[in-house]
Scaffold this active site. Structure first.
Site, PDB file in Angstrom:
ATOM      1  N   LYS A  81       0.838  -1.199   0.000  1.00  0.00           N
ATOM      2  CA  LYS A  81       0.000   0.000   0.000  1.00  0.00           C
ATOM      3  C   LYS A  81       0.873   1.250   0.000  1.00  0.00           C
ATOM      4  O   LYS A  81       1.592   1.525   0.961  1.00  0.00           O
ATOM      5  CB  LYS A  81      -0.897   0.049   1.242  1.00  0.00           C
ATOM      6  CG  LYS A  81      -1.970   1.131   1.081  1.00  0.00           C
ATOM      7  CD  LYS A  81      -2.529   1.638   2.393  1.00  0.00           C
ATOM      8  CE  LYS A  81      -1.799   2.818   2.942  1.00  0.00           C
ATOM      9  NZ  LYS A  81      -1.943   4.065   2.169  1.00  0.00           N
TER      10      LYS A  81
ATOM     11  N   GLU B 230      10.452   0.764  10.157  1.00  0.00           N
ATOM     12  CA  GLU B 230      11.444   1.814   9.910  1.00  0.00           C
ATOM     13  C   GLU B 230      10.719   3.131  10.158  1.00  0.00           C
ATOM     14  O   GLU B 230       9.866   3.524   9.365  1.00  0.00           O
ATOM     15  CB  GLU B 230      11.974   1.685   8.477  1.00  0.00           C
ATOM     16  CG  GLU B 230      13.356   2.262   8.319  1.00  0.00           C
ATOM     17  CD  GLU B 230      13.309   3.752   8.018  1.00  0.00           C
ATOM     18  OE1 GLU B 230      13.427   4.543   8.986  1.00  0.00           O
ATOM     19  OE2 GLU B 230      13.137   4.102   6.862  1.00  0.00           O
TER      20      GLU B 230
ATOM     21  N   CYS C 297      13.704  10.475   6.794  1.00  0.00           N
ATOM     22  CA  CYS C 297      13.737   9.994   8.189  1.00  0.00           C
ATOM     23  C   CYS C 297      15.135  10.129   8.782  1.00  0.00           C
ATOM     24  O   CYS C 297      15.274  10.340   9.988  1.00  0.00           O
ATOM     25  CB  CYS C 297      13.256   8.557   8.258  1.00  0.00           C
ATOM     26  SG  CYS C 297      13.959   7.514   6.995  1.00  0.00           S
TER      27      CYS C 297
ATOM     28  N   GLU D 113      10.437  15.166  15.391  1.00  0.00           N
ATOM     29  CA  GLU D 113      10.775  15.097  13.974  1.00  0.00           C
ATOM     30  C   GLU D 113       9.919  16.126  13.226  1.00  0.00           C
ATOM     31  O   GLU D 113       8.691  16.062  13.267  1.00  0.00           O
ATOM     32  CB  GLU D 113      10.468  13.690  13.457  1.00  0.00           C
ATOM     33  CG  GLU D 113      10.923  13.479  12.033  1.00  0.00           C
ATOM     34  CD  GLU D 113      10.709  12.051  11.553  1.00  0.00           C
ATOM     35  OE1 GLU D 113       9.649  11.477  11.850  1.00  0.00           O
ATOM     36  OE2 GLU D 113      11.605  11.522  10.861  1.00  0.00           O
TER      37      GLU D 113
HETATM   38  P1  TAP Z   1       2.124   7.779   8.452  1.00  0.00           P
HETATM   39  O1  TAP Z   1       0.756   8.152   8.850  1.00  0.00           O
HETATM   40  O2  TAP Z   1       2.907   6.912   9.351  1.00  0.00           O
HETATM   41  O3  TAP Z   1       1.998   7.093   7.002  1.00  0.00           O
HETATM   42  C1  TAP Z   1       2.844   6.094   6.489  1.00  0.00           C
HETATM   43  C2  TAP Z   1       2.014   5.038   5.766  1.00  0.00           C
HETATM   44  O4  TAP Z   1       1.180   4.354   6.691  1.00  0.00           O
HETATM   45  C3  TAP Z   1       1.083   5.599   4.710  1.00  0.00           C
HETATM   46  O5  TAP Z   1       0.964   4.692   3.640  1.00  0.00           O
HETATM   47  C4  TAP Z   1      -0.223   5.685   5.498  1.00  0.00           C
HETATM   48  O6  TAP Z   1      -1.342   5.761   4.679  1.00  0.00           O
HETATM   49  C5  TAP Z   1      -0.176   4.426   6.283  1.00  0.00           C
HETATM   50  N1  TAP Z   1      -1.014   4.412   7.474  1.00  0.00           N
HETATM   51  C6  TAP Z   1      -1.560   5.458   8.146  1.00  0.00           C
HETATM   52  N2  TAP Z   1      -2.241   5.022   9.222  1.00  0.00           N
HETATM   53  C7  TAP Z   1      -2.133   3.684   9.240  1.00  0.00           C
HETATM   54  C8  TAP Z   1      -2.593   2.664  10.115  1.00  0.00           C
HETATM   55  N3  TAP Z   1      -3.303   2.931  11.193  1.00  0.00           N
HETATM   56  N4  TAP Z   1      -2.282   1.374   9.845  1.00  0.00           N
HETATM   57  C9  TAP Z   1      -1.535   1.063   8.763  1.00  0.00           C
HETATM   58  N5  TAP Z   1      -1.070   1.985   7.898  1.00  0.00           N
HETATM   59  C10 TAP Z   1      -1.343   3.278   8.129  1.00  0.00           C
HETATM   60  O7  TAP Z   1       2.933   9.039   8.150  1.00  0.00           O
HETATM   61  P2  TAP Z   1       2.364  10.442   7.612  1.00  0.00           P
HETATM   62  O8  TAP Z   1       1.050  10.810   8.233  1.00  0.00           O
HETATM   63  O9  TAP Z   1       2.402  10.394   6.171  1.00  0.00           O
HETATM   64  O10 TAP Z   1       3.439  11.411   8.203  1.00  0.00           O
HETATM   65  C11 TAP Z   1       3.377  11.786   9.566  1.00  0.00           C
HETATM   66  C12 TAP Z   1       4.746  11.992  10.144  1.00  0.00           C
HETATM   67  O11 TAP Z   1       5.426  10.736  10.085  1.00  0.00           O
HETATM   68  C13 TAP Z   1       5.645  12.925   9.372  1.00  0.00           C
HETATM   69  O12 TAP Z   1       5.520  14.232   9.778  1.00  0.00           O
HETATM   70  C14 TAP Z   1       6.996  12.374   9.680  1.00  0.00           C
HETATM   71  O13 TAP Z   1       7.462  12.909  10.872  1.00  0.00           O
HETATM   72  C15 TAP Z   1       6.778  10.930   9.853  1.00  0.00           C
HETATM   73  N6  TAP Z   1       7.162  10.156   8.680  1.00  0.00           N
HETATM   74  C16 TAP Z   1       8.291   9.446   8.766  1.00  0.00           C
HETATM   75  C17 TAP Z   1       8.686   8.708   7.690  1.00  0.00           C
HETATM   76  C18 TAP Z   1       9.909   7.913   7.770  1.00  0.00           C
HETATM   77  S1  TAP Z   1      10.575   7.391   6.416  1.00  0.00           S
HETATM   78  N7  TAP Z   1      10.433   7.603   8.891  1.00  0.00           N
HETATM   79  C19 TAP Z   1       7.951   8.695   6.521  1.00  0.00           C
HETATM   80  C20 TAP Z   1       6.768   9.423   6.465  1.00  0.00           C
HETATM   81  C21 TAP Z   1       6.394  10.136   7.570  1.00  0.00           C
HETATM   82  P3  TAP Z   1      -1.881   7.192   4.228  1.00  0.00           P
HETATM   83  O14 TAP Z   1      -0.796   7.839   3.455  1.00  0.00           O
HETATM   84  O15 TAP Z   1      -3.006   6.848   3.379  1.00  0.00           O
HETATM   85  O16 TAP Z   1      -2.225   7.927   5.485  1.00  0.00           O
END
Ligand code: TAP
Length: 476
Positions: free
Chosen positions: A182, A256, A290, A387
């Site tokens: 996904k 991760e 990240c 972060e």
């Molecule tokens: P997340 O919400 O963690 O999204 C990452 C992935 O998980 C997306 O595909 C998301 O789908 C999915 N997801 C969301 N809720 C889920 C759940 N309950 N169960 C399973 N999968 C789920 O990150 P974000 O909202 O995009 O970003 C939020 C913060 O996370 C950022 O500000 C940043 O600090 C951090 N972040 C860290 C990383 C790395 S590489 N460490 C990457 C992204 C974000 P949707 O996109 O459809 O919500």
């Protein structure tokens, strides 16, 4: 000042984005069972790029079933046969390089120079690298005949959409697993183009399935009882929720998660080189990384000289059109992410840190944030602990190596760190003391498919990349 941004027609023309896309299940594009769709927009101008299907529980069921069925034959193929498919996918990625780079920049907002010179070469390299392992698994150190796990449910973020897909899919397939992946809601397109590449490569049906959707789709996928392995990259908060879901089952899990890396500059470091490393560390990919070097720890005696040079360099950074080859900083990926960055930057000011940004023109529409520097930051400040995931650098100082280590380790995270010094013995001493999965010395943000990547503490567990990355997909 502001201006209107519109992508240059000639670069937009290299990618043909359909007005709508279905889910990729069992080798076919198909509508979601519930008929729901959502729009994906270009963060640089809010233009709708396409409408994609929103997968629900029934679609997760179909995809997992397809992956389970395909697993039987795929896992029984000789490794050399699986390798042929992976090599073929890697070569097609190379052939469709420009198209994929432009697509990634359109959907994500990252500068084309980065998708062209970093993301796409690494994506192809990952498939080549793990193709090479597929027939040598017996020599990987996990027994003479290691077995795959089964169906892998993989959930990835929006910051490196195609690269995170490669990190997840390439080792999974090499080891003989099948996958349901996904992508993030804001960047679904490159995963759907990848589905097309799987078809082009003749990959057997059901080996790769792509489910676009939101967080609820991800939650359904990781909770599905017939998923044997869960691999997640994203926020620590969602990672913890997934760990709770998986607890008590026999699913194998790798996470991760976030980071708050210290980029540590000693007084003997070559200042100009360090400045380039700091800029690359925090402004690469708008800071949506990240392992970004989001905390600069500078030795007090060189603070003034370093900050003056850093501000001069930041003043030359070009923010704007992701498809312009001269752009250094593209668009912030979404309105939500922009709001998060703004809120944390405001908190930095409210808590007493001093904010500085070069004057730069930002486009009217779209989501933008100027490269920003905070000085006078203390360890308790939110901008030193949380972060930000944006182009915001928090500067702290230190006097001794011991103090640098203590401050660097003083966050809930432990993903990466950078050390800038001429002294080799100090690099080794620091690398031992720093609680970080990756320590770069006199460089930053260097990646290689042969090199394992992953964190300590709240940055998650398990390693991706290298021989260690195979372990996550084998029954060992
Ligand atoms: P997340 O919400 O963690 O999204 C990452 C992935 O998980 C997306 O595909 C998301 O789908 C999915 N997801 C969301 N809720 C889920 C759940 N309950 N169960 C399973 N999968 C789920 O990150 P974000 O909202 O995009 O970003 C939020 C913060 O996370 C950022 O500000 C940043 O600090 C951090 N972040 C860290 C990383 C790395 S590489 N460490 C990457 C992204 C974000 P949707 O996109 O459809 O919500």
């Amino acid at each position: 000042m502001s201006f209107e941004y519109a992508p240059a027609p000639e670069s937009r023309a290299v990618v043909d984005i359909a007005p709508s896309y279905g889910l990729f299940i069992d080798g076919e594009f198909t509508e979601a069972a519930g008929g729901k769709v959502f729009k994906t927009v270009s963060p640089a101008n809010e233009e709708v790029l396409s409408e994609v299907a929103q997968a629900g529980a029934e679609d997760v069921e179909r995809a997992v079933r397809a992956a389970r069925k395909a697993f039987e034959k795929w896992s029984a193929l000789p490794g050399a046969e699986r390798a042929k498919y992976l090599f073929r996918i890697a070569r097609i990625i190379q052939e469709r390089f420009r198209e994929l780079a432009v697509l990634e920049s359109l959907d994500n907002g990252k500068p084309i120079r980065e998708s062209r010179d970093s993301d796409l070469p690494l994506v192809a390299a990952h498939f080549f690298y793990y193709a090479g392992w597929a027939d040598k698994l017996g020599h990987a150190g996990y027994g003479a005949d290691p077995k795959p796990l089964g169906v892998a449910g993989q959930v990835i973020p929006w910051n490196f959409p195609l690269l995170m897909l490669a990190w997840k899919i390439a080792p999974a397939l090499a080891c003989g697993n099948t996958v349901v992946l996904k992508p993030a809601e804001t960047t679904p397109l490159s995963a759907l183009f990848f589905a097309d590449i799987c078809r082009q490569a003749g990959l057997p049906k059901g080996v790769v399935n792509i489910l676009t959707g939101d967080g609820s789709t991800g939650a359904e996928l990781v909770a599905h009882p017939d998923v044997n392995k869960v691999a997640f990259t994203g926020s620590t908060e969602v990672g913890k929720a997934i760990a709770r879901t998986v607890a008590g089952t026999d699913k194998k899990l790798t996470l991760e998660l976030g980071g708050k890396a210290a980029n540590i500059v000693f007084d003997d470091a070559p200042i100009d080189q360090a400045v380039e490393g700091i800029v690359n560390g925090i402004f690469f990919n708008q800071g949506h990384v990240c392992c970004a070097g989001s905390r600069l720890l500078v030795q007090e005696s060189v603070q003034d000289e370093l900050l003056a040079a850093l501000k001069r360099r930041m003043s030359t950074l070009r923010v704007g059109d992701p498809l312009d080859k001269n752009t250094d900083i593209g668009a912030i990926n979404s309105a939500e992410q922009l709001a998060r960055i703004k809120a944390l930057a405001d908190a930095g000011e409210a808590e007493g840190a001093e904010r500085w940004a070069p004057s730069c023109e930002l486009p009217d529409a779209g989501y933008w944030f100027a490269p920003t520097l905070f000085t006078g930051v203390t360890q308790a400040h939110r901008i030193a602990q949380e972060e930000i995931f944006g182009p915001v650098l928090s500067v702290l100082t230190f006097r001794t190596p011991e103090e640098a280590v203590a401050k660097a380790n003083n966050t809930p995270y432990g993903l990466s760190a950078g050390v800038w010094t001429e002294k080799g013995s100090r690099i080794l001493w620091m690398a031992n003391k720093l609680r970080a999965g990756i320590v770069w010395s006199n460089t930053f943000n260097k990646f290689d498919p042969a090199s394992p990547f992953g964190g300590y503490k709240e940055s998650g567990f398990g390693r991706e990349g290298g021989r260690h990355g195979l372990e996550a997909y084998l029954d060992v």
